[in-house]
Design an enzyme around this catalytic site. Structure first.
Site, PDB file in Angstrom:
ATOM      1  N   ASP A 194       0.139  -7.691   1.246  1.00 22.34           N
ATOM      2  CA  ASP A 194       0.514  -6.292   1.468  1.00 22.34           C
ATOM      3  C   ASP A 194       2.029  -6.128   1.557  1.00 22.34           C
ATOM      4  O   ASP A 194       2.554  -5.443   2.432  1.00 22.34           O
ATOM      5  CB  ASP A 194      -0.150  -5.734   2.731  1.00 22.34           C
ATOM      6  CG  ASP A 194      -0.027  -4.198   2.807  1.00 22.34           C
ATOM      7  OD1 ASP A 194       0.130  -3.569   1.750  1.00 22.34           O
ATOM      8  OD2 ASP A 194      -0.069  -3.659   3.931  1.00 22.34           O
TER       9      ASP A 194
ATOM     10  N   SER B 186       4.824   2.495   7.822  1.00 16.54           N
ATOM     11  CA  SER B 186       4.516   1.336   6.982  1.00 16.54           C
ATOM     12  C   SER B 186       5.729   0.875   6.182  1.00 16.54           C
ATOM     13  O   SER B 186       6.394   1.678   5.524  1.00 16.54           O
ATOM     14  CB  SER B 186       3.388   1.688   6.004  1.00 16.54           C
ATOM     15  OG  SER B 186       2.163   1.811   6.676  1.00 16.54           O
TER      16      SER B 186
ATOM     17  N   HIS C 216       0.811  -1.217   0.000  1.00 14.92           N
ATOM     18  CA  HIS C 216       0.000   0.000   0.000  1.00 14.92           C
ATOM     19  C   HIS C 216       0.848   1.273   0.000  1.00 14.92           C
ATOM     20  O   HIS C 216       0.344   2.352  -0.267  1.00 14.92           O
ATOM     21  CB  HIS C 216      -0.982   0.001   1.189  1.00 14.92           C
ATOM     22  CG  HIS C 216      -0.366   0.262   2.521  1.00 14.92           C
ATOM     23  ND1 HIS C 216      -0.114  -0.730   3.443  1.00 14.92           N
ATOM     24  CD2 HIS C 216       0.019   1.412   3.120  1.00 14.92           C
ATOM     25  CE1 HIS C 216       0.387  -0.201   4.545  1.00 14.92           C
ATOM     26  NE2 HIS C 216       0.487   1.099   4.361  1.00 14.92           N
TER      27      HIS C 216
END
Length: 469
Positions: free
Chosen positions: A229, A312, A196
């Site tokens: 992911d 992230s 993402h």
């Protein structure tokens, strides 16, 4: 000078330096020092006491200076010219003090002496010239660099070793601009991050990577997988890369200390610490739920180390400085979505993809550009509200819910079966079933606990494989 009369002693005298002062009694001394029996003088080494004029402790006259701390015991002599037979004067009565007052006073005296000693030592150190006064004062300083030692496993040591292997990713594309973090995998320039993070530039856009030393390079996507992911990007033309070591996430225990590194809210090089607060958390991140391609499933490590948007793709490290997870999602207070892209801040619930899974997927992305997912070969009813994962009545477009010839069919699964555990790990929802199977590789065997018509069954199933997006 001597005018023929016997020299009259002073009211108080100090003992000679070559004579040790008598030991202090166990009880508190009188107000003006210890007394001794009349008619004796302090004993010297090798000599016995000899008769002497009677002594008694008496207060020093006002004009004499008081005894100073550390100079020894002061003896007060009784006037030998007093009328014959007069008894020695008793010491003046000490003011009444309770036990508490006496202890407090004693403590105060000891504190004063200690302070005086410390002050004297400091003064000697400041002079540095044998006690002379040079007219200048040099303040003490801590030695440069201090000890320079940090304990193994200390956050400072882990951060210093890991920061050169952490990069910061800036993405522009599809009308979106954002930042994330990455982990240097090898000296060839491969960098592991979240899907993402780089997804906005998947078809068109710009990805740049900034290294810890400040060098910035363009990067291209090597491979990405929405289901896990995870993504790998590559930079060229950079030497001296410092890859991080991917540790064994299966050995992680609840309560283990961890360190997270990233760029929360674009604050690069931020280091936070905490513990592993839970394991095997079935987390669904991204999208609005369901089994769509924009949803990621992870059997996550949970940590209370502060993780925020921008962390992230960054490393979650153990006390040995090894990467045991890829920080991917948080539970935020504002909307509870759990997506790292939320603007909500950390509330102590962060989730990381275990390094064992990340290593397997990263290798596939580097080798093939895509990852292979383990599959059961059934369609799960995501609308089922009971406990467990129920096999749907039909599959997509009316196809059978249990794929003919697939792993599920070979194991004996049927429509309406409710799977409640995978190898003993509980399954409460359809998402849980997907997450639990992602812990395995295609071809591995798992034991499914199934409820069918009120009866509990155990079915052995060999996982199949399918390419992910």
């Amino acid at each position: 000078m001597n005018d023929g009369k016997p020299a009259r002693p002073r009211w108080w005298t100090r003992p000679r330096k070559d004579r040790p002062a008598p030991a202090a009694p166990h009880t508190a001394p009188p107000a003006h020092g210890p007394s001794r029996a009349p008619g004796t003088t302090p004993a010297s080494p090798g000599r016995s006491n000899v008769p002497a004029p009677p002594y008694a402790p008496v207060p020093p006259p006002p004009h004499d200076p008081p005894p100073q701390p550390g100079t020894g015991t002061v003896w007060h002599r009784y006037d030998p010219w007093a009328p014959p037979g007069q008894a020695a004067l008793p010491p003046p009565p000490a003011p009444a003090r309770g036990p508490g007052r006496r202890r407090l006073l004693t403590g105060a005296v000891l504190l004063a002496l200690a302070a005086g000693l410390a002050g004297g030592l400091t003064g000697a150190a400041l002079r540095g010239d044998g006690g002379g006064d040079s007219g200048t004062v040099s303040l003490p300083q801590i030695p440069t660099g201090g000890s320079g030692q940090t304990a193994p496993g200390a956050v400072a040591r882990i951060a210093a070793a890991a920061l050169p292997g952490v990069v910061y990713i800036h993405v522009k594309g599809d009308g979106v601009e954002g930042t994330g973090t990455g982990i240097v995998l090898d000296t060839a320039g491969h960098i592991l991050t979240n899907n993402h993070v780089v997804a906005p530039a998947a078809t068109s856009g710009d990805i740049s990577v900034t290294f810890n030393g400040g060098v910035t390079r363009k990067a291209a996507i090597t491979g990405r997988d929405t289901g896990y992911d995870l993504a790998v990007v590559k930079v060229d033309g950079v030497s001296g890369l410092r890859p991080l070591t991917l540790g064994d996430s299966s050995a992680v225990r609840i309560g283990d200390p961890v360190v997270a590194i990233g760029a929360p809210y674009d604050l690069e090089g931020t280091v936070t610490s905490g513990i592993i607060s839970a394991k095997d958390r079935a987390i669904t991140a991204g999208g609005e739920g369901g089994a769509g391609s924009d949803v990621s499933y992870m059997d996550a490590l949970q940590t209370d180390a502060p993780i925020n948007p921008g962390n992230s793709g960054g490393p979650l490290m153990n006390a040995r400085g090894q990467v045991i997870g890829v920080n991917s999602a948080i539970r935020s207070a504002d909307d509870g979505s759990g997506a790292d892209g939320s603007q909500g801040g950390s509330i102590g619930l962060g989730f990381a993809i275990p390094s064992d899974e990340a290593r397997r997927v990263a290798q596939q992305l580097i080798d093939h550009g895509h990852a292979v997912h383990p599959v059961i070969g059934v369609t799960v009813d995501m609308r089922y509200t009971g406990d467990g994962a129920r096999i749907a009545a039909t599959g997509p477009s009316g196809a059978p819910a249990v794929t003919p010839g697939g792993p599920g069919a070979a194991a004996g699964l049927k429509s309406g079966d409710v799977v409640t555990a995978v190898d003993g790990k509980p399954v409460h929802t359809g998402e849980d079933l997907i997450v639990r199977t992602r812990d395995y590789r295609p071809g591995e065997r798992v034991a499914l606990t199934v409820l069918r018509g009120g009866h509990r069954l155990t079915l052995d199933l060999v996982l199949g494989g399918a390419s992910g997006g």
